[in-house]
Design a protein around this motif. Structure first.
Motif, PDB file in Angstrom:
ATOM      1  N   ARG A 182      -4.096  -2.269   6.754  1.00 29.74           N
ATOM      2  CA  ARG A 182      -3.367  -3.348   6.068  1.00 29.74           C
ATOM      3  C   ARG A 182      -1.858  -3.173   6.210  1.00 29.74           C
ATOM      4  N   ILE A 183      -1.393  -1.929   6.206  1.00 26.56           N
ATOM      5  CA  ILE A 183       0.040  -1.656   6.326  1.00 26.56           C
ATOM      6  C   ILE A 183       0.529  -1.971   7.738  1.00 26.56           C
ATOM      7  N   LEU A 184      -0.270  -1.571   8.732  1.00 28.26           N
ATOM      8  CA  LEU A 184       0.040  -1.826  10.142  1.00 28.26           C
ATOM      9  C   LEU A 184      -1.114  -2.620  10.751  1.00 28.26           C
ATOM     10  N   PRO A 185      -1.191  -3.915  10.470  1.00 29.60           N
ATOM     11  CA  PRO A 185      -2.336  -4.690  10.977  1.00 29.60           C
ATOM     12  C   PRO A 185      -2.341  -4.784  12.495  1.00 29.60           C
ATOM     13  N   ARG A 186      -3.541  -4.900  13.042  1.00 32.10           N
ATOM     14  CA  ARG A 186      -3.684  -5.116  14.485  1.00 32.10           C
ATOM     15  C   ARG A 186      -3.027  -6.438  14.854  1.00 32.10           C
ATOM     16  N   PRO A 187      -2.378  -6.479  16.017  1.00 28.66           N
ATOM     17  CA  PRO A 187      -1.816  -7.756  16.469  1.00 28.66           C
ATOM     18  C   PRO A 187      -2.937  -8.758  16.717  1.00 28.66           C
ATOM     19  N   PRO A 188      -2.618 -10.054  16.670  1.00 25.42           N
ATOM     20  CA  PRO A 188      -3.648 -11.067  16.949  1.00 25.42           C
ATOM     21  C   PRO A 188      -4.259 -10.866  18.336  1.00 25.42           C
ATOM     22  N   GLN A 189      -5.502 -11.274  18.478  1.00 22.11           N
ATOM     23  CA  GLN A 189      -6.211 -11.164  19.759  1.00 22.11           C
ATOM     24  C   GLN A 189      -5.362 -11.764  20.878  1.00 22.11           C
ATOM     25  N   GLY A 190      -5.219 -11.036  21.959  1.00 22.17           N
ATOM     26  CA  GLY A 190      -4.463 -11.512  23.110  1.00 22.17           C
ATOM     27  C   GLY A 190      -2.978 -11.192  23.058  1.00 22.17           C
ATOM     28  N   SER A 191      -2.487 -10.755  21.904  1.00 22.16           N
ATOM     29  CA  SER A 191      -1.067 -10.433  21.765  1.00 22.16           C
ATOM     30  C   SER A 191      -0.815  -9.004  22.246  1.00 22.16           C
ATOM     31  N   THR A 192       0.317  -8.797  22.869  1.00 20.57           N
ATOM     32  CA  THR A 192       0.704  -7.449  23.297  1.00 20.57           C
ATOM     33  C   THR A 192       1.753  -6.861  22.365  1.00 20.57           C
ATOM     34  N   GLN A 193       2.103  -7.604  21.331  1.00 19.52           N
ATOM     35  CA  GLN A 193       3.113  -7.146  20.384  1.00 19.52           C
ATOM     36  C   GLN A 193       2.565  -5.993  19.548  1.00 19.52           C
ATOM     37  N   LYS A 194       3.397  -4.957  19.384  1.00 20.15           N
ATOM     38  CA  LYS A 194       3.019  -3.797  18.579  1.00 20.15           C
ATOM     39  C   LYS A 194       4.097  -3.549  17.533  1.00 20.15           C
ATOM     40  N   HIS A 195       3.742  -2.764  16.532  1.00 21.70           N
ATOM     41  CA  HIS A 195       4.690  -2.403  15.477  1.00 21.70           C
ATOM     42  C   HIS A 195       5.700  -1.395  16.009  1.00 21.70           C
ATOM     43  N   ASN A 196       6.943  -1.578  15.636  1.00 24.80           N
ATOM     44  CA  ASN A 196       8.010  -0.659  16.024  1.00 24.80           C
ATOM     45  C   ASN A 196       8.299   0.270  14.839  1.00 24.80           C
ATOM     46  N   VAL A 197       7.567   1.341  14.765  1.00 27.30           N
ATOM     47  CA  VAL A 197       7.674   2.303  13.669  1.00 27.30           C
ATOM     48  C   VAL A 197       8.087   3.639  14.273  1.00 27.30           C
ATOM     49  N   LEU A 198       9.138   4.222  13.740  1.00 24.76           N
ATOM     50  CA  LEU A 198       9.661   5.463  14.297  1.00 24.76           C
ATOM     51  C   LEU A 198       8.765   6.664  13.998  1.00 24.76           C
ATOM     52  N   LEU A 199       8.350   6.799  12.734  1.00 24.13           N
ATOM     53  CA  LEU A 199       7.605   7.990  12.319  1.00 24.13           C
ATOM     54  C   LEU A 199       6.549   7.600  11.305  1.00 24.13           C
ATOM     55  N   VAL A 200       5.340   8.105  11.496  1.00 24.65           N
ATOM     56  CA  VAL A 200       4.263   7.938  10.528  1.00 24.65           C
ATOM     57  C   VAL A 200       3.829   9.330  10.081  1.00 24.65           C
ATOM     58  N   VAL A 201       3.926   9.563   8.777  1.00 27.99           N
ATOM     59  CA  VAL A 201       3.524  10.842   8.193  1.00 27.99           C
ATOM     60  C   VAL A 201       2.177  10.643   7.519  1.00 27.99           C
ATOM     61  N   LEU A 202       1.215  11.446   7.906  1.00 29.58           N
ATOM     62  CA  LEU A 202      -0.126  11.410   7.312  1.00 29.58           C
ATOM     63  C   LEU A 202      -0.306  12.687   6.496  1.00 29.58           C
ATOM     64  N   TRP A 203      -0.229  12.542   5.180  1.00 30.71           N
ATOM     65  CA  TRP A 203      -0.330  13.692   4.279  1.00 30.71           C
ATOM     66  C   TRP A 203      -1.511  13.455   3.356  1.00 30.71           C
ATOM     67  N   TRP A 204      -2.653  13.953   3.767  1.00 26.08           N
ATOM     68  CA  TRP A 204      -3.900  13.740   3.048  1.00 26.08           C
ATOM     69  C   TRP A 204      -4.665  15.046   2.906  1.00 26.08           C
TER      70      TRP A 204
END
Length: 189
Positions: free
Chosen positions: A47-69
């Protein structure tokens, strides 16, 4: 004596900066998730970084993702609804890493192990909430920390070992407000 300088010499700063150098102005976004585990986190990530619509090549421009679980995943099976078996915890971390790589433009990833558990302080906290059974311990949190490090090595993702570093500082209890969650000192570290 526990000092911020002592903790910093052992923890995040030196390990992260040795791998990544940032010269950008950043707008951090934090998604605090009390009580959540990696099963829920994977759903949230989509939900935070949804998949782009089908056929789209656009991606999220995020510098750093921290996974602390892992702090909640490592709660005892049968005692806590938060428990996730270790193998599923690792599989969930892998899924999150793969997903971030799929939907972002060259985002850096950082894994952070669960912190240690101050068992005595956490037991007092849980009793104050009316619970009658212990729901976690430091040894189990350590197994999940090892599992997190193994996924980091397997997926070529930098992993900050908070479980070990906080204990090496010799004063990790001061970094935890209730035996599990970070205190002001822990957050500043």
């Amino acid at each position: 004596m526990c000092t911020l300088e002592k903790l910093m010499s052992l923890t995040v700063g030196s390990q992260v900066t040795s791998h990544y150098t940032y010269t950008y102005t950043m707008q951090p976004t934090t998604h605090n998730t009390p009580g959540y585990n990696t099963r829920i986190a994977y759903e949230m990530l989509q939900r935070i970084l949804p998949r782009p619509p089908q056929g789209s090549t656009q991606k999220h421009n995020v510098l750093l993702v921290v996974l602390w679980w892992g702090a909640n995943d490592s709660a005892f099976e049968g005692v806590s609804k938060q428990h996730i078996p270790l193998d599923e915890y690792q599989a969930n971390l892998r899924k999150m890493i793969d997903y971030v790589r799929e939907v972002t433009i060259d985002s850096k990833l950082l894994l952070v192990t669960p912190p240690p558990v101050d068992e005595e302080a956490w037991w007092k906290e849980t009793q104050l909430k009316g619970r009658t059974q212990k729901d976690r311990n430091n040894a189990t949190a350590g197994r999940y920390a090892e599992g997190c490090k193994a996924v980091g090595a397997e997926k070529d993702v930098v992993c900050v070992d908070m479980w070990t570093y906080m204990q090496q500082a010799g004063c990790y209890q001061n970094c935890l407000s209730d035996g599990l969650h970070l205190s002001l000192l822990g957050n500043n570290t």
